[in-house]
Design an enzyme around this catalytic site. Sequence first.
Site, short mmCIF file in Angstrom:
data_model
loop_
_atom_site.label_atom_id
_atom_site.label_comp_id
_atom_site.label_asym_id
_atom_site.label_seq_id
_atom_site.Cartn_x
_atom_site.Cartn_y
_atom_site.Cartn_z
N ARG A 17 -7.10 -1.46 7.35
CA ARG A 17 -6.91 -1.35 8.80
C ARG A 17 -6.37 0.06 9.12
O ARG A 17 -6.19 0.88 8.23
CB ARG A 17 -5.95 -2.43 9.31
CG ARG A 17 -4.52 -2.20 8.84
CD ARG A 17 -3.55 -3.28 9.31
NE ARG A 17 -2.19 -2.84 9.08
CZ ARG A 17 -1.12 -3.63 9.19
NH1 ARG A 17 -1.26 -4.88 9.53
NH2 ARG A 17 0.08 -3.14 8.98
N ASP A 38 -6.30 -2.47 -0.85
CA ASP A 38 -5.21 -2.81 0.08
C ASP A 38 -4.62 -4.15 -0.35
O ASP A 38 -5.14 -4.82 -1.25
CB ASP A 38 -5.79 -2.93 1.52
CG ASP A 38 -4.74 -2.69 2.60
OD1 ASP A 38 -3.74 -3.45 2.64
OD2 ASP A 38 -4.89 -1.75 3.39
N ASP A 66 -2.38 -3.24 -5.17
CA ASP A 66 -1.00 -2.87 -4.84
C ASP A 66 -0.79 -1.47 -5.39
O ASP A 66 -0.78 -1.27 -6.62
CB ASP A 66 -0.04 -3.88 -5.47
CG ASP A 66 1.41 -3.55 -5.17
OD1 ASP A 66 1.69 -2.41 -4.71
OD2 ASP A 66 2.28 -4.40 -5.39
N VAL A 67 -0.60 -0.49 -4.49
CA VAL A 67 -0.54 0.91 -4.94
C VAL A 67 0.70 1.24 -5.77
O VAL A 67 0.80 2.33 -6.33
CB VAL A 67 -0.64 1.92 -3.77
CG1 VAL A 67 -1.99 1.82 -3.08
CG2 VAL A 67 0.51 1.77 -2.78
N ASN A 93 -3.59 6.67 0.99
CA ASN A 93 -3.18 6.56 2.39
C ASN A 93 -2.23 5.39 2.63
O ASN A 93 -1.53 5.37 3.64
CB ASN A 93 -4.48 6.39 3.21
CG ASN A 93 -4.24 5.88 4.59
OD1 ASN A 93 -3.79 6.60 5.47
ND2 ASN A 93 -4.53 4.59 4.81
N TYR A 162 12.01 6.95 5.34
CA TYR A 162 10.59 7.26 5.56
C TYR A 162 10.36 8.77 5.50
O TYR A 162 9.42 9.25 4.86
CB TYR A 162 10.15 6.68 6.90
CG TYR A 162 8.68 6.87 7.23
CD1 TYR A 162 7.71 6.04 6.68
CD2 TYR A 162 8.26 7.88 8.09
CE1 TYR A 162 6.36 6.20 6.99
CE2 TYR A 162 6.91 8.06 8.40
CZ TYR A 162 5.96 7.22 7.84
OH TYR A 162 4.63 7.39 8.15
N LYS A 166 7.94 11.02 2.96
CA LYS A 166 6.83 11.85 3.42
C LYS A 166 7.07 13.33 3.08
O LYS A 166 6.12 14.07 2.84
CB LYS A 166 6.59 11.64 4.93
CG LYS A 166 6.12 10.21 5.25
CD LYS A 166 4.83 9.82 4.53
CE LYS A 166 4.29 8.47 4.94
NZ LYS A 166 3.01 8.11 4.29
N1 LIG Z 1 0.42 5.50 12.62
C1 LIG Z 1 1.31 6.47 12.59
O1 LIG Z 1 2.01 6.76 13.58
C2 LIG Z 1 1.46 7.30 11.35
C3 LIG Z 1 2.03 8.59 11.47
C4 LIG Z 1 2.17 9.35 10.31
C5 LIG Z 1 1.77 8.86 9.08
N2 LIG Z 1 1.24 7.60 9.00
C6 LIG Z 1 0.85 7.14 7.67
O2 LIG Z 1 -0.52 6.76 7.69
C7 LIG Z 1 -0.77 5.83 6.63
C8 LIG Z 1 -1.59 4.68 7.17
O3 LIG Z 1 -0.80 3.97 8.12
P1 LIG Z 1 -1.39 3.33 9.44
O4 LIG Z 1 -0.82 4.06 10.58
O5 LIG Z 1 -2.85 3.20 9.35
O6 LIG Z 1 -0.65 1.92 9.42
P2 LIG Z 1 -1.17 0.49 8.93
O7 LIG Z 1 0.05 -0.32 8.73
O8 LIG Z 1 -2.20 0.00 9.86
O9 LIG Z 1 -1.88 0.81 7.54
C9 LIG Z 1 -1.19 0.88 6.32
C10 LIG Z 1 -2.01 0.14 5.29
O10 LIG Z 1 -1.38 0.29 4.02
C11 LIG Z 1 -1.42 -0.98 3.38
N3 LIG Z 1 -0.37 -1.09 2.36
C12 LIG Z 1 0.97 -1.16 2.53
N4 LIG Z 1 1.59 -1.31 1.36
C13 LIG Z 1 0.62 -1.32 0.40
C14 LIG Z 1 0.62 -1.44 -1.02
N5 LIG Z 1 1.76 -1.59 -1.72
N6 LIG Z 1 -0.56 -1.41 -1.66
C15 LIG Z 1 -1.72 -1.25 -0.98
N7 LIG Z 1 -1.79 -1.16 0.36
C16 LIG Z 1 -0.64 -1.19 1.04
C17 LIG Z 1 -1.22 -1.97 4.52
O11 LIG Z 1 -1.59 -3.29 4.15
C18 LIG Z 1 -2.09 -1.37 5.61
O12 LIG Z 1 -3.42 -1.82 5.54
C19 LIG Z 1 0.60 5.45 6.08
O13 LIG Z 1 0.84 6.16 4.89
C20 LIG Z 1 1.57 5.90 7.17
O14 LIG Z 1 2.84 6.18 6.66
C21 LIG Z 1 1.06 6.83 10.10
#
Ligand SMILES: NC(=O)c1ccc[n+]([C@@H]2O[C@H](COP(=O)([O-])OP(=O)(O)OC[C@H]3O[C@@H](n4cnc5c(N)ncnc54)[C@H](O)[C@@H]3O)[C@@H](O)[C@H]2O)c1
Length: 293
Positions: A17, A38, A66-67, A93, A162, A166
């Site tokens: 997602r 995922d 699981d990453v 990601n 967090y 990062k």
């Molecule tokens: N949306 C934002 O505002 C934003 C801003 C900066 C960075 N990010 C980064 O972008 C990346 C994607 O996040 P997003 O915004 O799409 O949110 P999201 O929560 O929709 O997606 C994160 C995905 O990572 C998966 N995930 C979590 N833990 C996991 C694990 N142990 N093993 C495998 N998969 C796992 C989740 O199930 C989810 O599908 C993340 O690294 C997040 O930190 C997001």
Amino acid sequence: MTNPYTSKVAVITGGSRGIGYNVAKALVARGSKVVLGDLLDKEGEAAAKEFNDKAGKQVAVYLHTDVTKYKDLIALFALAEKAFGGVDIAILNAGIAGDAACGLFTPLDDRADMFIHEVNVGGVVKGNKVALLHMAKKGKGGVIINTASMAGFAAAPSISAYCATKHAVVGWTRSMVNLEAVANIRANAVCPYWCETDIIANPKDEVQRQFLQATPKTTMKYVVEAFLRCIEDTDLSGQALLVLPDGVHVQDQYIPPESCFTSEFLEKVPELAIAGVNLHKENLAQAVKLAKL
Ligand SMILES: NC(=O)c1ccc[n+]([C@@H]2O[C@H](COP(=O)([O-])OP(=O)(O)OC[C@H]3O[C@@H](n4cnc5c(N)ncnc54)[C@H](O)[C@@H]3O)[C@@H](O)[C@H]2O)c1
């Protein structure tokens, strides 16, 4: 110029997602195959089915991953090899925020305190190492993209843990700059500002809710654009791309102050850089042999 997408295979963690899904969709639309990993199986399988149905052939596969676990990451990249012949683009990601994002005032718990680091940093480090071995084994080079965040540069007290993770992803990715010389692999980090996805859908308190409501956000279009730029722009290596409300910007590198350089040191740098690349080539060849992937 050869097309950077057709006949290319991308492994994407956190691909069920949000950002991972949208990047996968953009890559499939441009002719790449995607391997999604995922924890969210229903969403991940639905995404792969959607891409395959639309293409009328197999262009996507999903695997529960699981990453934090090498075993799962090894299986994910092995699937890329089995299903589509290898990996050209690795997008690490997957990430979490939520309750673990601050961490300053939670109970003194070894496991709980490290969890966000295991996912956000461990998932990137382990995923990069497995990707590197696969790419080096094939000898064709590749592209690695790690999802960091604007929080990899900015300090935010309400999400200090967090931010730490990062910052680590930015430092790790920038430090891979010589992989281009070592193995023709370009590694870069994409660092979005806030973007409307599930990760920010449930603010943990009223202060965060109001902050998220008030702050400007970037768009998924710009976020996806940053990933595509990392693939297309062969000048990008060891860089961090900020995705801000007004678009994508390459962040300047930190240049240490003059006191860190003497003329003798500067004279030696080119020679040491070559020696470092040669040493890493030997280390990588040894690592590929040992890993037997
Ligand atoms: N949306 C934002 O505002 C934003 C801003 C900066 C960075 N990010 C980064 O972008 C990346 C994607 O996040 P997003 O915004 O799409 O949110 P999201 O929560 O929709 O997606 C994160 C995905 O990572 C998966 N995930 C979590 N833990 C996991 C694990 N142990 N093993 C495998 N998969 C796992 C989740 O199930 C989810 O599908 C993340 O690294 C997040 O930190 C997001």
